[in-house]
Design a protein around this motif. Sequence first.
Motif, PDB file in Angstrom:
ATOM      1  N   VAL A  39      10.157   6.923   9.646  1.00  0.00           N
ATOM      2  CA  VAL A  39       9.228   6.755   8.529  1.00  0.00           C
ATOM      3  C   VAL A  39       8.549   5.398   8.711  1.00  0.00           C
ATOM      4  O   VAL A  39       9.149   4.350   8.495  1.00  0.00           O
ATOM      5  CB  VAL A  39       9.957   6.811   7.176  1.00  0.00           C
ATOM      6  CG1 VAL A  39       8.955   6.622   6.036  1.00  0.00           C
ATOM      7  CG2 VAL A  39      10.710   8.125   7.022  1.00  0.00           C
ATOM      8  N   VAL A  40       7.296   5.420   9.133  1.00  0.00           N
ATOM      9  CA  VAL A  40       6.569   4.188   9.417  1.00  0.00           C
ATOM     10  C   VAL A  40       5.995   3.588   8.140  1.00  0.00           C
ATOM     11  O   VAL A  40       6.024   2.374   7.938  1.00  0.00           O
ATOM     12  CB  VAL A  40       5.440   4.447  10.441  1.00  0.00           C
ATOM     13  CG1 VAL A  40       4.661   3.172  10.746  1.00  0.00           C
ATOM     14  CG2 VAL A  40       6.013   5.038  11.731  1.00  0.00           C
ATOM     15  N   ASN A  41       5.464   4.448   7.277  1.00  0.00           N
ATOM     16  CA  ASN A  41       4.839   3.986   6.029  1.00  0.00           C
ATOM     17  C   ASN A  41       5.457   4.757   4.866  1.00  0.00           C
ATOM     18  O   ASN A  41       5.224   5.954   4.711  1.00  0.00           O
ATOM     19  CB  ASN A  41       3.328   4.208   6.085  1.00  0.00           C
ATOM     20  CG  ASN A  41       2.608   3.641   4.874  1.00  0.00           C
ATOM     21  OD1 ASN A  41       3.232   3.260   3.886  1.00  0.00           O
ATOM     22  ND2 ASN A  41       1.292   3.571   4.943  1.00  0.00           N
ATOM     23  N   ASN A  42       6.242   4.057   4.053  1.00  0.00           N
ATOM     24  CA  ASN A  42       6.855   4.702   2.879  1.00  0.00           C
ATOM     25  C   ASN A  42       6.116   4.347   1.596  1.00  0.00           C
ATOM     26  O   ASN A  42       6.624   4.556   0.504  1.00  0.00           O
ATOM     27  CB  ASN A  42       8.333   4.320   2.759  1.00  0.00           C
ATOM     28  CG  ASN A  42       8.539   2.872   2.348  1.00  0.00           C
ATOM     29  OD1 ASN A  42       7.679   2.018   2.581  1.00  0.00           O
ATOM     30  ND2 ASN A  42       9.685   2.575   1.740  1.00  0.00           N
ATOM     31  N   CYS A  71      -6.182  10.402  19.867  1.00  0.00           N
ATOM     32  CA  CYS A  71      -7.366   9.714  19.350  1.00  0.00           C
ATOM     33  C   CYS A  71      -7.740   8.627  20.346  1.00  0.00           C
ATOM     34  O   CYS A  71      -6.912   8.230  21.178  1.00  0.00           O
ATOM     35  CB  CYS A  71      -7.109   9.118  17.954  1.00  0.00           C
ATOM     36  SG  CYS A  71      -5.838   7.842  17.911  1.00  0.00           S
ATOM     37  N   ASP A  72      -8.972   8.147  20.280  1.00  0.00           N
ATOM     38  CA  ASP A  72      -9.379   7.100  21.212  1.00  0.00           C
ATOM     39  C   ASP A  72      -8.777   5.759  20.789  1.00  0.00           C
ATOM     40  O   ASP A  72      -8.184   5.626  19.719  1.00  0.00           O
ATOM     41  CB  ASP A  72     -10.904   7.024  21.329  1.00  0.00           C
ATOM     42  CG  ASP A  72     -11.601   6.730  20.007  1.00  0.00           C
ATOM     43  OD1 ASP A  72     -11.004   6.067  19.130  1.00  0.00           O
ATOM     44  OD2 ASP A  72     -12.754   7.158  19.846  1.00  0.00           O
ATOM     45  N   ASP A  73      -8.932   4.753  21.644  1.00  0.00           N
ATOM     46  CA  ASP A  73      -8.302   3.455  21.400  1.00  0.00           C
ATOM     47  C   ASP A  73      -8.808   2.796  20.123  1.00  0.00           C
ATOM     48  O   ASP A  73      -8.043   2.164  19.392  1.00  0.00           O
ATOM     49  CB  ASP A  73      -8.548   2.522  22.590  1.00  0.00           C
ATOM     50  CG  ASP A  73      -7.799   2.955  23.837  1.00  0.00           C
ATOM     51  OD1 ASP A  73      -6.832   3.731  23.708  1.00  0.00           O
ATOM     52  OD2 ASP A  73      -8.184   2.522  24.939  1.00  0.00           O
ATOM     53  N   THR A  74     -10.097   2.956  19.835  1.00  0.00           N
ATOM     54  CA  THR A  74     -10.665   2.346  18.624  1.00  0.00           C
ATOM     55  C   THR A  74     -10.049   2.965  17.375  1.00  0.00           C
ATOM     56  O   THR A  74      -9.681   2.270  16.425  1.00  0.00           O
ATOM     57  CB  THR A  74     -12.193   2.526  18.594  1.00  0.00           C
ATOM     58  OG1 THR A  74     -12.761   1.875  19.737  1.00  0.00           O
ATOM     59  CG2 THR A  74     -12.789   1.919  17.335  1.00  0.00           C
ATOM     60  N   GLN A 103      -3.542   1.860  13.094  1.00  0.00           N
ATOM     61  CA  GLN A 103      -2.488   0.843  13.057  1.00  0.00           C
ATOM     62  C   GLN A 103      -2.820  -0.259  12.056  1.00  0.00           C
ATOM     63  O   GLN A 103      -1.971  -0.670  11.256  1.00  0.00           O
ATOM     64  CB  GLN A 103      -2.280   0.266  14.461  1.00  0.00           C
ATOM     65  CG  GLN A 103      -1.710   1.279  15.447  1.00  0.00           C
ATOM     66  CD  GLN A 103      -1.784   0.817  16.889  1.00  0.00           C
ATOM     67  OE1 GLN A 103      -2.659   0.020  17.259  1.00  0.00           O
ATOM     68  NE2 GLN A 103      -0.881   1.310  17.728  1.00  0.00           N
ATOM     69  N   ASP A 104      -4.061  -0.734  12.081  1.00  0.00           N
ATOM     70  CA  ASP A 104      -4.462  -1.836  11.199  1.00  0.00           C
ATOM     71  C   ASP A 104      -4.427  -1.439   9.731  1.00  0.00           C
ATOM     72  O   ASP A 104      -4.143  -2.269   8.856  1.00  0.00           O
ATOM     73  CB  ASP A 104      -5.865  -2.323  11.569  1.00  0.00           C
ATOM     74  CG  ASP A 104      -5.918  -3.013  12.919  1.00  0.00           C
ATOM     75  OD1 ASP A 104      -4.845  -3.377  13.441  1.00  0.00           O
ATOM     76  OD2 ASP A 104      -7.033  -3.173  13.460  1.00  0.00           O
ATOM     77  N   ASN A 105      -4.713  -0.153   9.436  1.00  0.00           N
ATOM     78  CA  ASN A 105      -4.763   0.326   8.050  1.00  0.00           C
ATOM     79  C   ASN A 105      -3.465   0.976   7.585  1.00  0.00           C
ATOM     80  O   ASN A 105      -3.427   1.585   6.510  1.00  0.00           O
ATOM     81  CB  ASN A 105      -5.904   1.339   7.890  1.00  0.00           C
ATOM     82  CG  ASN A 105      -7.269   0.722   8.085  1.00  0.00           C
ATOM     83  OD1 ASN A 105      -7.449  -0.479   7.908  1.00  0.00           O
ATOM     84  ND2 ASN A 105      -8.238   1.542   8.473  1.00  0.00           N
ATOM     85  N   ASP A 106      -2.410   0.865   8.388  1.00  0.00           N
ATOM     86  CA  ASP A 106      -1.122   1.500   8.050  1.00  0.00           C
ATOM     87  C   ASP A 106      -1.280   2.994   7.803  1.00  0.00           C
ATOM     88  O   ASP A 106      -0.656   3.562   6.897  1.00  0.00           O
ATOM     89  CB  ASP A 106      -0.489   0.836   6.819  1.00  0.00           C
ATOM     90  CG  ASP A 106       0.015  -0.569   7.115  1.00  0.00           C
ATOM     91  OD1 ASP A 106       0.440  -0.814   8.257  1.00  0.00           O
ATOM     92  OD2 ASP A 106      -0.033  -1.409   6.206  1.00  0.00           O
TER      93      ASP A 106
END
Length: 231
Positions: A119-122, A149-152, A158-161
């Motif tokens: 569970v990465v984001n609870n 998905c592409d790298d962008t 990742q940045d937006n959880d």
Amino acid sequence: MKFAVLVFPGSNCDIDCYNAVEDTVAQPVDYVWHTATDLSAYDCIIVPGGFSYGDYLRSGAIARFAPVMSEVRKAAEAGKYVLGICNGFQILTEAGLLPGALMRNTNMKFRCHSSLLEVVNNRTPFTNQYEAGEVIDIPIAHGEGNYYCDDTTLRRLQDNDQIVFRYAEGSNPNGSVADIAGIRNEQGNVVGMMPHPERAVSSVLGSADGARMFASILNAWREQHGAAVNS
């Protein structure tokens, strides 16, 4: 709280989802046919697994044009909860409600077995009853679960959880980028995942870890509406 379980020609997990809602949170739930043009009565829409329209062209590619999907988009934009499971996840990506795409498993085989998820984001309406970093047992059953998905896009997720679940380290069954098993939209009210929580709602089934996903949804809805959790 009222749930809708969508039914497309070829859906085969709709009954499991319906029963999971009844058995775990005891809330009203309806089957809703793919031709429906009004979902305004529902608070949570579940897009179930299966092989919608026989997975012709590619998984979810035809279902995304079904009349009900324009209503799913409206519901998502209104902040209602939308959960896409397996083929439902594929449909949500095809419809543009979630980023990325689901491709053939890297081993080119259909995988159907228990899987361990982190569970990465609870902090989502779908995971608030789990602990961050908790490893849960949720089965998979798919041939096209390889999330890409592409790298962008990956950096944005990742940045937006927006990564909600990852396959536990060393257990990626399909080749998904960054071991991704489930993601959410930026708003946080739409989640797609390849594993099947509706198949893990009782120890009789091998795991009850999926039950907390349905409890999370009800808990989030009650908090949003100021209702007592145990009412």
